[in-house]
Scaffold this motif. Structure first.
Motif, short mmCIF file in Angstrom:
data_model
loop_
_atom_site.label_atom_id
_atom_site.label_comp_id
_atom_site.label_asym_id
_atom_site.label_seq_id
_atom_site.Cartn_x
_atom_site.Cartn_y
_atom_site.Cartn_z
N GLN A 1 143.54 110.98 47.08
CA GLN A 1 144.01 112.12 46.31
C GLN A 1 144.34 111.71 44.88
O GLN A 1 143.98 112.41 43.92
CB GLN A 1 145.25 112.71 46.97
CG GLN A 1 145.85 113.89 46.21
CD GLN A 1 146.98 114.55 46.97
OE1 GLN A 1 146.77 115.09 48.05
NE2 GLN A 1 148.18 114.49 46.42
N ARG A 2 144.99 110.59 44.73
CA ARG A 2 145.34 110.12 43.39
C ARG A 2 144.09 109.71 42.60
O ARG A 2 143.98 109.99 41.40
CB ARG A 2 146.32 108.95 43.48
CG ARG A 2 147.72 109.37 43.92
CD ARG A 2 148.59 108.16 44.24
NE ARG A 2 148.75 107.26 43.12
CZ ARG A 2 149.67 107.38 42.17
NH1 ARG A 2 150.51 108.40 42.19
NH2 ARG A 2 149.75 106.50 41.19
N ALA A 3 143.15 109.07 43.27
CA ALA A 3 141.90 108.68 42.60
C ALA A 3 141.13 109.90 42.14
O ALA A 3 140.60 109.95 41.02
CB ALA A 3 141.05 107.82 43.53
N PHE A 4 141.05 110.89 43.01
CA PHE A 4 140.30 112.09 42.65
C PHE A 4 140.96 112.80 41.47
O PHE A 4 140.28 113.20 40.52
CB PHE A 4 140.20 113.05 43.84
CG PHE A 4 139.19 114.14 43.64
CD1 PHE A 4 137.90 114.02 44.11
CD2 PHE A 4 139.53 115.29 42.93
CE1 PHE A 4 136.96 115.02 43.89
CE2 PHE A 4 138.61 116.29 42.70
CZ PHE A 4 137.32 116.17 43.18
N SER A 5 142.27 112.94 41.52
CA SER A 5 142.96 113.63 40.43
C SER A 5 142.83 112.85 39.13
O SER A 5 142.70 113.45 38.05
CB SER A 5 144.43 113.85 40.79
OG SER A 5 145.15 112.63 40.88
#
Length: 413
Positions: free
Chosen positions: A206-210
């Motif tokens: 989730q953090r990588a995508f954001s």
């Protein structure tokens, strides 16, 4: 030919590109809600499945993949990341631009991190270990995974040069908390440019995508659980993903042929005093893109390199810490060579200057790399064979190498 993947370009890449052109409007989301599956989403699903990871985030370069992984893991100011002194400059640059401090570690005869040296460099500020799988072969991932777990630090894999390689049967990029890959022309498979990040962790995903897409969640959702990053625009294009999908389907064929060419070459180079082949942590798992030879004497290595029109690995301008001028400058004065961050304390300068890693310096000064499907003068690999080489051409390359060895080591041949 830069890397082996390009040799396999054909109808599949063309078909996918044509599909991307025809359906870009419906798939991109630029004209409203997507009404057709995107090449990017399909690549991410297919790459995750191919390598046995839960999640994949496709980005615009291998450098972006590393930066995204660091951001997703929360690496930043006040943290240290241990990284080998033999890597590609992007491994260092992304640590620097994350705000963290790179801590250089020695390599061993595998040309990857020396686990014992890493252990001695772990300190209170260490937040991560970055394993760089240099020259197509794996680092000692079981040992590094255990070391990272023992000290409660993250393990990041830089898989740019070893896409498709394995360690003890497990794909590289899945041993660490996150694995970063490159798809540039010098890699095992290529999309012209691009990269991707693998992880099994939902939060890291989730953090990588954001981070790679302006703070959005997967699917373009703008509202999350609060654990989102203030992101950038680092995603791959539909067209790059289209080529990457076709190349991903061919990776087993690319690796089979690369390994076949390497076997045909190295079997013709008999063991002799004064020179040996690189140690491999997992000979079955390497890509086979390069054959590295280590000499007992640095002058012999330089002489053979000169005979072949190449250089020893120590002269790699963007892979050897001692050949990166901006590195010691990080701690050399009031103005940092890295925009957006302050200089490191002057006391850190000595750890970045040539000579800081004597075993790494010695090993790189005594070694040359023969191209096997990958030609990259930055790596010193300008002589050898490609995946398109015929049996006769492979034989000729082996004969040329043997002759160079005979001339430089005549009394030991």
């Amino acid at each position: 030919m830069p890397g082996p993947g390009y040799a396999f370009f054909g109808e599949e890449e063309e078909k996918n590109i044509l599909e991307a052109v025809r359906h870009w409007r419906d798939a991109s989301g630029a004209f409203g809600a997507p009404t057709a599956p995107s090449q990017i989403g399909r690549f991410e699903a297919e790459a995750a499945a191919r390598f046995g990871a839960r999640h994949c985030v496709a980005v615009n370069s291998g450098t972006s993949a590393l930066l995204t992984a660091l951001a997703a893991l929360g690496i930043g100011p006040g943290h240290e990341v241990i990284v080998p002194g033999y890597m590609f400059v992007a491994s260092l640059a992304t640590i620097v631009y994350s705000g963290a401090t790179p801590v250089l570690a020695e390599i061993d005869d595998s040309f990857t991190l020396d686990v014992a040296d890493v252990r001695g460099r772990i300190g209170p500020r260490t937040r991560a270990i970055m394993a760089v799988h240099m020259l197509g072969a794996p680092s000692a991932m079981q040992e590094l995974r255990e070391l990272a777990d023992e000290h409660g630090v993250a393990l990041i894999e830089d898989v740019a040069q070893a896409c498709g390689a394995t360690y003890r049967g497990r794909p590289l990029g899945t041993w660490g908390d996150a694995g970063a890959f490159s798809l540039n022309p010098f890699k095992v498979i290529t999309a012209g440019e691009g990269g991707f990040v693998l992880t099994d962790d939902d939060r890291i995903h989730q953090r990588a995508f954001s981070f790679h897409d302006h703070g959005f969640l997967p699917g373009g959702v703008e509202v999350g659980d609060g654990d989102l990053l203030f992101g950038l625009n680092l995603h791959i294009t539909e067209f790059g993903a289209a080529v990457a999908r076709a190349q991903l389907d061919k990776i087993d064929e690319v690796l089979r042929r690369t390994r076949e060419v390497k076997r045909a070459f190295v079997e013709q180079i008999q063991d002799r005093p004064g020179v040996r082949r690189r140690t491999l942590n997992d000979a079955e798992g390497e890509c086979g893109t390069l054959a590295v030879y280590v000499f007992d004497d640095a002058s012999d290595a330089r002489a053979v390199a000169a005979e072949l029109g190449v250089t020893v690995l120590a002269e790699s301008p963007k892979h050897n810490y001692a050949r990166i001028p901006a590195l010691p400058a990080l701690a050399a004065g009031p103005r940092s060579p890295a925009p957006f961050r302050a200089s490191l304390p002057a006391s850190a300068a000595a750890s970045y200057r040539p000579g800081a890693l004597p075993r790494t310096d010695d090993l790189l000064g005594r070694s040359i790399a023969v191209a096997i499907g990958l030609s990259d003068t930055y790596l010193g690999a300008g002589f050898g064979a490609t995946v398109r080489s015929s049996a006769e051409q492979i034989d000729q390359a082996a004969a040329t190498f043997r002759s160079a060895l005979d001339r430089v080591l005549p009394s030991r041949s």
